[in-house]
Design a protein around this motif. Structure first.
Motif, short mmCIF file in Angstrom:
data_model
loop_
_atom_site.label_atom_id
_atom_site.label_comp_id
_atom_site.label_asym_id
_atom_site.label_seq_id
_atom_site.Cartn_x
_atom_site.Cartn_y
_atom_site.Cartn_z
N GLY A 70 8.14 5.46 12.23
CA GLY A 70 7.67 6.77 12.49
C GLY A 70 7.58 7.15 10.95
N LEU A 71 6.73 8.48 10.91
CA LEU A 71 6.24 8.86 9.59
C LEU A 71 7.70 8.96 8.50
N PHE A 72 8.97 9.52 9.05
CA PHE A 72 9.82 9.79 8.20
C PHE A 72 11.27 8.74 8.74
N GLN A 73 10.72 7.67 8.69
CA GLN A 73 11.91 6.78 9.05
C GLN A 73 11.80 5.41 8.04
N GLY A 74 11.91 5.68 6.93
CA GLY A 74 12.45 4.80 5.65
C GLY A 74 11.26 4.23 4.85
N ILE A 75 10.06 4.63 5.52
CA ILE A 75 8.85 4.18 4.49
C ILE A 75 8.26 5.05 4.18
N ALA A 76 7.93 5.36 2.80
CA ALA A 76 7.18 6.42 2.42
C ALA A 76 5.75 5.78 2.57
N PRO A 77 4.72 6.95 3.14
CA PRO A 77 3.30 6.31 3.38
C PRO A 77 2.57 5.73 1.84
N ARG A 78 3.09 6.50 0.80
CA ARG A 78 2.42 6.06 -0.45
C ARG A 78 2.64 4.64 -0.87
N ASN A 79 3.71 4.08 -0.07
CA ASN A 79 4.02 2.49 -0.45
C ASN A 79 3.17 1.52 0.74
N ILE A 80 2.04 2.20 1.39
CA ILE A 80 1.10 1.53 2.09
C ILE A 80 -0.37 1.92 1.63
N CYS A 81 -0.72 1.21 0.74
CA CYS A 81 -1.98 1.48 -0.08
C CYS A 81 -3.16 0.94 0.44
N ILE A 82 -4.24 1.60 0.93
CA ILE A 82 -5.41 1.40 1.79
C ILE A 82 -6.66 1.20 0.63
N ARG A 83 -6.87 -0.01 0.30
CA ARG A 83 -8.05 -0.12 -0.87
C ARG A 83 -9.34 -0.82 -0.10
N ARG A 84 -10.29 -0.58 -1.14
CA ARG A 84 -11.49 -1.24 -0.55
C ARG A 84 -11.70 -2.90 -0.96
N ALA A 85 -11.81 -3.44 -0.16
CA ALA A 85 -12.12 -5.05 -0.49
C ALA A 85 -13.62 -5.15 -1.02
N ALA A 86 -13.81 -6.30 -1.39
CA ALA A 86 -15.20 -6.68 -1.96
C ALA A 86 -16.36 -6.37 -0.96
N ASP A 87 -16.06 -6.48 0.40
CA ASP A 87 -16.99 -6.49 1.26
C ASP A 87 -17.13 -5.14 2.03
N GLY A 88 -16.29 -4.11 1.39
CA GLY A 88 -16.37 -2.65 1.83
C GLY A 88 -15.12 -2.42 2.91
N SER A 89 -14.75 -3.38 3.53
CA SER A 89 -13.76 -3.31 4.52
C SER A 89 -12.36 -2.74 3.95
N PRO A 90 -11.70 -1.92 4.70
CA PRO A 90 -10.32 -1.69 4.00
C PRO A 90 -9.43 -2.74 4.07
N HIS A 91 -8.54 -2.81 2.90
CA HIS A 91 -7.59 -3.67 2.79
C HIS A 91 -6.17 -3.11 2.69
N VAL A 92 -5.22 -3.53 3.08
CA VAL A 92 -3.83 -2.97 3.12
C VAL A 92 -3.10 -3.58 1.94
N GLU A 93 -2.36 -2.96 1.17
CA GLU A 93 -1.52 -3.60 0.28
C GLU A 93 -0.17 -2.91 0.29
#
Length: 142
Positions: A70-93
């Motif tokens: 859940g949102l407050f269960q040990g993982i800060a959302p900032r540690n899930i980075c959603i970037r844009r891949a070269a083809d424009g699709s979202p990429h998860v880091e």
């Protein structure tokens, strides 16, 4: 679930206006978004900025759900980075506790916007190179 199928799936839907007041608060931005995402949002104006942040927020919520958190269960959302891949699709880091929770699995997301609604779906699965090869032969189980 079999080893060649998904391990987890998450879905999140929200109205863009749900974040209107929150995205003006520094603490919320720092807790929910990676520095790169904040920097990208600062380059956008008006409604596009809110659309970008809402899409990222929905994607992060979907990833957390796929990880069984859940949102407050040990993982800060900032540690899930959603970037844009070269083809424009979202990429998860995944970083820090998010990477630990994924335990070598890969995460894919899809984000969609329609009018004032944002939706995202996340799929947690084994990386392609770790999946067993299915040569079309049926295996026998006892």
């Amino acid at each position: 679930m079999t080893s060649d199928g998904p391990i987890g799936i998450g879905l999140d839907v929200l109205g863009r206006d749900e974040l209107d007041s929150l995205v003006t608060r520094g603490w919320f931005l720092r807790y929910c978004y990676a520095p790169e995402e904040i920097e990208q949002a600062q380059c956008l104006e008006g409604g596009r900025r809110l659309e970008y942040l809402a899409g990222r927020f929905a994607a992060k919520e979907a990833v957390l759900k796929a990880l069984g958190k859940g949102l407050f269960q040990g993982i800060a959302p900032r540690n899930i980075c959603i970037r844009r891949a070269a083809d424009g699709s979202p990429h998860v880091e995944l970083r820090a506790a998010a990477a630990d929770a994924a335990s070598q699995q890969s995460v894919r997301v899809s984000i969609t916007h329609k009018d004032s609604v944002v939706a995202a779906v996340a799929l947690l699965s084994q990386p392609e190179q770790q999946r067993p090869i299915n040569d079309g032969r049926r295996s026998e189980h006892t």
